[in-house]
Design a protein around this motif. Structure first.
Motif, mmCIF file in Angstrom:
data_model
loop_
_atom_site.group_PDB
_atom_site.id
_atom_site.type_symbol
_atom_site.label_atom_id
_atom_site.label_comp_id
_atom_site.label_asym_id
_atom_site.label_seq_id
_atom_site.Cartn_x
_atom_site.Cartn_y
_atom_site.Cartn_z
ATOM 1 N N UNK A 1 13.977 -10.787 44.587
ATOM 2 C CA UNK A 1 13.446 -9.523 44.286
ATOM 3 C C UNK A 1 12.986 -9.274 42.901
ATOM 4 N N UNK A 2 12.065 -9.012 43.077
ATOM 5 C CA UNK A 2 11.630 -8.974 41.393
ATOM 6 C C UNK A 2 12.123 -7.616 40.723
ATOM 7 N N UNK A 3 11.654 -7.673 39.290
ATOM 8 C CA UNK A 3 12.304 -6.714 38.443
ATOM 9 C C UNK A 3 10.933 -5.151 39.012
ATOM 10 N N UNK A 4 9.759 -5.487 39.075
ATOM 11 C CA UNK A 4 9.441 -3.728 39.764
ATOM 12 C C UNK A 4 9.811 -3.574 40.810
ATOM 13 N N UNK A 121 3.831 -3.330 37.585
ATOM 14 C CA UNK A 121 4.559 -4.345 36.710
ATOM 15 C C UNK A 121 5.134 -5.579 36.846
ATOM 16 N N UNK A 122 4.340 -6.826 35.789
ATOM 17 C CA UNK A 122 4.909 -7.624 35.633
ATOM 18 C C UNK A 122 6.152 -8.076 34.535
ATOM 19 N N UNK A 127 7.870 -6.532 28.389
ATOM 20 C CA UNK A 127 8.480 -7.235 26.818
ATOM 21 C C UNK A 127 7.453 -6.071 26.196
ATOM 22 N N UNK A 128 6.649 -5.198 26.517
ATOM 23 C CA UNK A 128 5.552 -4.659 26.187
ATOM 24 C C UNK A 128 6.463 -3.622 25.193
ATOM 25 N N UNK A 129 5.734 -3.425 23.489
ATOM 26 C CA UNK A 129 6.695 -2.087 22.798
ATOM 27 C C UNK A 129 5.772 -0.912 23.354
ATOM 28 N N UNK A 139 11.631 -1.752 24.011
ATOM 29 C CA UNK A 139 10.322 -2.530 25.212
ATOM 30 C C UNK A 139 10.105 -1.610 25.961
ATOM 31 N N UNK A 140 8.859 -1.829 26.930
ATOM 32 C CA UNK A 140 8.649 -1.267 28.115
ATOM 33 C C UNK A 140 10.191 -0.945 29.013
ATOM 34 N N UNK A 141 10.635 -2.526 28.880
ATOM 35 C CA UNK A 141 12.080 -2.832 29.738
ATOM 36 C C UNK A 141 12.868 -2.136 29.472
ATOM 37 N N UNK A 142 12.928 -1.568 28.100
ATOM 38 C CA UNK A 142 14.391 -0.702 27.711
ATOM 39 C C UNK A 142 13.854 0.938 27.820
ATOM 40 N N UNK A 143 12.506 0.671 27.972
ATOM 41 C CA UNK A 143 12.277 2.842 27.968
ATOM 42 C C UNK A 143 12.824 2.838 29.032
ATOM 43 N N UNK A 144 12.645 2.483 30.787
ATOM 44 C CA UNK A 144 12.658 1.842 31.590
ATOM 45 C C UNK A 144 13.825 2.738 32.646
#
Length: 167
Positions: A1-4, A121-122, A127-129, A139-144
């Protein structure tokens, strides 16, 4: 399963919980307060949806569903258009008096926009701030993950109030 796929699954669960917590409740039940300063189910669902809408639109670089799709006008709340409920007073909580259909309709619209965004999302996107006002930057991951955690806390609070209302 992907992160998305994991992110989509998490937001699907939140949507299901929002529908469950508000199922078969009248406006009076949605606005029940355990005490005069307590949050209502209506406010909790509105707030968690506003935060999701605000944070996802910011990350995606899009206009919020709240304003882009006319939900601001449909709700007719006496708040600034950018209000999300963060730091709301007891009087502001009490002002969120709307129907279940309006609450879940707005949540569903935000949910649709959310899963369309996160589903594409990939790993490198995550990792984008997206916020440099924190140390370390967010990062986007942390925000989500933050949005998911906030949503789950608030829908859990709404479920607690529902249990009291349904007694």
């Amino acid at each position: 399963m992907s992160s998305a796929e994991i992110l989509v699954d998490a937001f699907e669960r939140i949507r299901d919980l929002v529908h469950e917590v508000s199922r078969d409740l009248s406006e009076q039940q949605l606005t029940y307060r355990v005490d005069p300063d307590a949050n209502t189910i209506a406010w909790l669902v509105w707030h968690l949806t506003r935060i999701q809408d605000d944070h996802l639109a910011d990350a995606a670089g899009t206009e919020q569903v709240w304003t882009a799709e006319g939900w601001l006008e449909r709700f007719g709340l006496p708040f600034d258009p950018e209000a999300t409920g963060y730091g709301a007073s007891a009087q502001e909580v009490a002002a969120v008096r709307v129907s279940r259909d309006l609450l879940t309709g707005y949540h569903d619209a935000v949910h649709s926009r959310t899963v369309a965004y996160v589903g594409d999302l990939t790993e490198s996107d995550l990792t984008r701030i997206v916020d440099t006002s924190w140390d370390p930057p967010v990062s986007l991951a942390v925000r989500l993950v933050s949005v998911i955690g906030d949503d789950l806390q608030h829908v859990g609070q709404a479920a607690f109030v529902r249990g009291i209302v349904r007694r």
